[in-house]
Design a protein around this motif. Structure first.
Motif, mmCIF file in Angstrom:
data_model
loop_
_atom_site.group_PDB
_atom_site.id
_atom_site.type_symbol
_atom_site.label_atom_id
_atom_site.label_comp_id
_atom_site.label_asym_id
_atom_site.label_seq_id
_atom_site.Cartn_x
_atom_site.Cartn_y
_atom_site.Cartn_z
ATOM 1 N N GLU A 188 -13.713 1.778 1.450
ATOM 2 C CA GLU A 188 -13.313 0.634 0.200
ATOM 3 C C GLU A 188 -11.940 1.035 -0.383
ATOM 4 O O GLU A 188 -11.472 -0.013 -0.594
ATOM 5 N N VAL A 189 -11.477 2.176 -0.214
ATOM 6 C CA VAL A 189 -10.148 2.376 -0.592
ATOM 7 C C VAL A 189 -9.363 1.579 0.517
ATOM 8 O O VAL A 189 -8.586 0.843 -0.094
ATOM 9 N N GLU B 179 -9.185 -2.093 -0.425
ATOM 10 C CA GLU B 179 -8.471 -2.397 -1.561
ATOM 11 C C GLU B 179 -6.902 -2.181 -1.082
ATOM 12 O O GLU B 179 -6.226 -3.266 -1.669
ATOM 13 N N TRP B 180 -6.506 -1.394 -0.320
ATOM 14 C CA TRP B 180 -5.106 -1.292 0.038
ATOM 15 C C TRP B 180 -4.714 -2.374 0.975
ATOM 16 O O TRP B 180 -3.420 -2.894 1.398
ATOM 17 N N ALA C 295 -7.840 9.649 1.948
ATOM 18 C CA ALA C 295 -8.977 9.253 0.931
ATOM 19 C C ALA C 295 -10.296 10.177 1.484
ATOM 20 O O ALA C 295 -11.096 10.755 0.965
#
Length: 81
Positions: A18-19, A22-23, A67
């Protein structure tokens, strides 16, 4: 039967993905800046990215790895309490 460790690893990986998602939307400058922030957080004082973090793909992999590690540490702390 699934090992509880596998469940935690899978959960951490999903959160890390998920991180990464987003990136993926971020600019190259934003990603590079964030990678430098991560490096500073773990004690590196360089002001430029190392050779192995020059491409966008390398940088995104680095962010996902960090992360995943960070979520793993949080998960371990929670499981101790």
């Amino acid at each position: 039967m699934n090992s509880p460790a596998n469940t935690v690893i899978r959960f951490n990986l999903e959160m890390a993905k998920e991180v990464a998602h987003e990136w993926e939307q971020a600019s190259h400058v934003e990603i590079s800046t964030y990678c430098l922030e991560i490096l500073k957080e773990i004690g590196c004082s360089d002001t430029e990215l190392p050779v192995n973090l020059q491409t966008r793909e390398q940088q995104l992999n680095f962010i996902v790895g960090f992360a995943s590690l960070a979520f793993g540490e949080v998960q371990n702390v929670q499981s101790v309490n």
